[in-house]
Design an enzyme around this catalytic site. Structure first.
Site, mmCIF file in Angstrom:
data_model
loop_
_atom_site.group_PDB
_atom_site.id
_atom_site.type_symbol
_atom_site.label_atom_id
_atom_site.label_comp_id
_atom_site.label_asym_id
_atom_site.label_seq_id
_atom_site.Cartn_x
_atom_site.Cartn_y
_atom_site.Cartn_z
ATOM 1 N N LYS A 116 0.856 -1.180 0.000
ATOM 2 C CA LYS A 116 0.000 0.000 0.000
ATOM 3 C C LYS A 116 0.894 1.233 0.000
ATOM 4 O O LYS A 116 1.653 1.469 0.941
ATOM 5 C CB LYS A 116 -0.904 0.001 1.235
ATOM 6 C CG LYS A 116 -1.760 1.240 1.374
ATOM 7 C CD LYS A 116 -2.847 1.304 0.319
ATOM 8 C CE LYS A 116 -3.999 0.396 0.674
ATOM 9 N NZ LYS A 116 -5.130 0.502 -0.276
ATOM 10 N N HIS B 47 -11.379 -7.799 -2.341
ATOM 11 C CA HIS B 47 -10.799 -6.598 -1.745
ATOM 12 C C HIS B 47 -11.061 -6.532 -0.249
ATOM 13 O O HIS B 47 -12.063 -7.041 0.246
ATOM 14 C CB HIS B 47 -11.388 -5.353 -2.418
ATOM 15 C CG HIS B 47 -10.845 -4.070 -1.891
ATOM 16 N ND1 HIS B 47 -11.564 -3.248 -1.053
ATOM 17 C CD2 HIS B 47 -9.639 -3.476 -2.074
ATOM 18 C CE1 HIS B 47 -10.830 -2.195 -0.746
ATOM 19 N NE2 HIS B 47 -9.666 -2.304 -1.348
#
Length: 414
Positions: free
Chosen positions: A172, A300
Site C-alpha cells: 500500500k 478486496h
C-alpha cells in the site's frame, strides 16, 4: 423466519502499529460496527460495517421499521427496500445494506444448517489464498512495528511470509515520493524473486507519474498495478501505455461503472469488496459479468474483523474466476470479536468456514471489551495523518511524506 429486531454495537480493535495510506492513516486501531439481526425463531445473524459510533448505531437502528416482519431469505428485495438507486442519491445506505445482507444470509444458513457458500451455488475451493498486504507503518506506542525504509519493509514481509506462508505481496503506497516507493517495491522483488507483487497508491499519482512508475517495474513478477491514478480516464491512459494489468477497487464499485468499463476498458482486474458493492451476492453477480468479458477479479479488503472476513471467504469460495490472491488487513490486528479467536492462516491463505451461515459466532466478552475500548478512545480521522498535522493530499498529490522522518509513537490510544 421473520425479522423481529436489529441491533448494532461499535467496537475498536487495536492494530500492531498504525497503518499509513495516501490520505492519512489508521491510527493504531480499527473502528467497526457489529450488526445483529434477530429472527422470530431465536436465531441471530451477524453483519459488520466500517466506522462506527453513535451515528452508525442509530443508522442501523433506523432500519428497524424497514426490517421487522421481513423474511431474511428475501435478500434481493433488500436492495430496493434499503438502497433504491434513486433514493440513494439522497440517502446512500450501501454499507448498511451490506451489513444487513451479511446477517440475512447468516440467518438463512443457520436456519437450514448449511454454510453461506452453499446458498451461493456451492464452493469451488476450500482454501482462499491471501496477499501479505504490506503497509508503511508508524511505530506502535512501545516503538515497535515501524515500516519506513526498504530494509524494514523487506524484514516485515519476510516475517509475514515465514509466519503465514504468503507468496504474494501487496504494498500500500501513495505515502512517500513515487521514486522512493519504487525503490521499496524493487527491494521486495529482489528479496522474494519467486513471489508475485502488486502496488496500490490509492489513486494518488497523476497519469504521467503512474506511467513512469509502471515503466520502472515492467519485467518484475507483477500481478497488477492497482489504482495508480484516480478515475477511469486516467486509468485508461495508464493502461494504454503499459503491459502491466491495471486493477481498481475505487472506480468500478457498482454495475453501472462495470458496464462502462466493459464498453471502454480502463481496468483489467476488478477488486470486489463485499461492503463497497452492498453485499456478497452483488459481488458474485459482478464476478459473473467479469467472467463473461474475461476481466480478472480479486477479493478486496476494507479493513475487516472476523465477520466481514468470513463474507470474503465465502465469496472467494464460490467465484470460479478468482485468479488472484485476496487482500486482507486482518493480520495487522491484535485481536477479534469472534469466538475461538482470529481466523488462522496457513500455506498463505485461510480455510473457508464450514459451519452453518457465515460460520462464526461472537465472543461476547471480546465484544464488551472492545466496545468499552471504543467508548474510551472514540474514533479517529481516517483522512488525516497523525504525523503531519494540518496536511491533506490533493489529487494528484505532490506533497509527500518525508521517508527520513520518524513518526509519532503516541497517538492517544493503545
Amino acid at each position: 423466519m421473520k425479522i423481529v429486531d436489529v441491533r448494532a454495537t461499535t467496537v475498536t480493535v487495536p492494530l500492531q502499529a498504525p497503518l499509513r495510506h495516501s490520505n492519512g492513516a489508521h491510527w493504531g486501531r480499527f473502528v467497526r460496527t457489529i450488526v445483529e439481526v434477530e429472527a422470530d425463531n431465536g436465531l441471530i445473524g451477524l453483519g459488520e460495517m466500517g466506522g462506527g459510533g453513535q451515528s452508525a448505531e442509530e443508522a442501523v437502528r433506523g432500519l428497524r421499521d424497514y426490517l421487522v416482519g421481513h423474511d431474511p431469505a428475501r435478500t434481493e428485495t433488500l436492495r430496493f427496500m434499503l438502497a433504491n438507486p434513486t433514493a440513494s442519491l439522497y440517502n446512500n445506505r450501501t454499507q448498511l445494506l451490506a451489513a444487513i445482507e451479511f446477517a440475512c444470509l447468516d440467518l438463512q444458513g443457520r436456519h437450514l444448517g448449511v454454510p453461506v457458500h452453499d446458498l451461493l451455488g456451492g464452493r469451488v475451493r476450500d482454501h482462499v489464498e491471501f496477499a501479505s498486504y504490506l503497509f508503511f507503518r508508524y511505530p506502535a506506542a512501545d516503538g515497535s512495528g515501524e515500516v519506513r525504509t526498504p530494509e524494514q519493509l523487506v524484514a516485515h514481509a519476510r516475517e509475514l511470509k515465514e509466519q503465514y506462508g504468503f507468496t504474494v505481496h501487496k504494498l500500500k503506497g501513495g505515502v512517500f515520493p513515487p521514486g522512493y516507493e519504487l525503490e521499496c517495491y524493487r527491494a521486495l522483488a529482489e528479496a522474494f524473486p519467486g513471489d508475485r507483487l502488486r502496488h496500490d497508491p490509492n489513486g494518488a499519482w497523476s497519469p504521467e507519474e503512474s506511467i513512469r512508475f509502471a515503466a520502472g517495474i515492467e519485467g518484475l513478477r507483477n500481478d497488477y498495478l492497482e489504482d495508480p491514478t484516480w478515475g477511469m480516464n486516467g486509468l485508461r491512459r495508464v493502461r494504454e501505455r503499459t503491459a502491466i494489468p491495471i486493477a481498481t477497487n475505487t472506480v468500478v464499485v457498482n454495475f453501472e461503472q462495470l458496464a462502462a468499463n466493459v464498453r471502454d476498458p480502463a481496468v483489467d482486474v476488478v477488486l470486489l469488496d463485499t461492503t463497497f458493492w452492498g453485499g456478497i451476492r452483488p459481488c458474485v453477480k459482478a464476478a459473473g459479468v467479469c467472467e463473461t468479458f474475461q476481466l480478472g477479479v480479486a477479493v478486496h479488503s476494507s479493513g475487516e474483523l472476523g465477520i466481514q472476513l468470513a463474507t470474503m471467504l465465502h465469496l472467494g469460495a464460490v467465484v470460479p474466476n478468482l485468479a488472484f490472491a485476496a487482500d486482507a488487513h486482518y493480520h495487522h490486528l491484535t485481536g477479534d470479536v469472534i469466538a475461538g479467536g482470529p481466523f488462522r492462516y496457513h500455506d498463505g491463505g485461510i480455510d473457508v468456514p464450514a459451519g452453518p451461515g457465515l460460520g462464526v459466532e461472537l465472543d461476547r466478552d471480546k465484544v464488551a471489551e472492545y466496545a468499552e475500548l471504543y467508548r474510551e478512545l472514540g474514533g479517529y480521522p481516517y483522512d488525516r495523518d497523525p504525523g503531519r498535522p494540518g496536511w491533506y493530499p490533493l489529487l494528484p498529490n505532490s506533497d509527500w511524506a518525508d521517508p527520513s522522518a520518524a513518526g509519532p509513537v503516541d497517538l492517544g490510544g493503545r
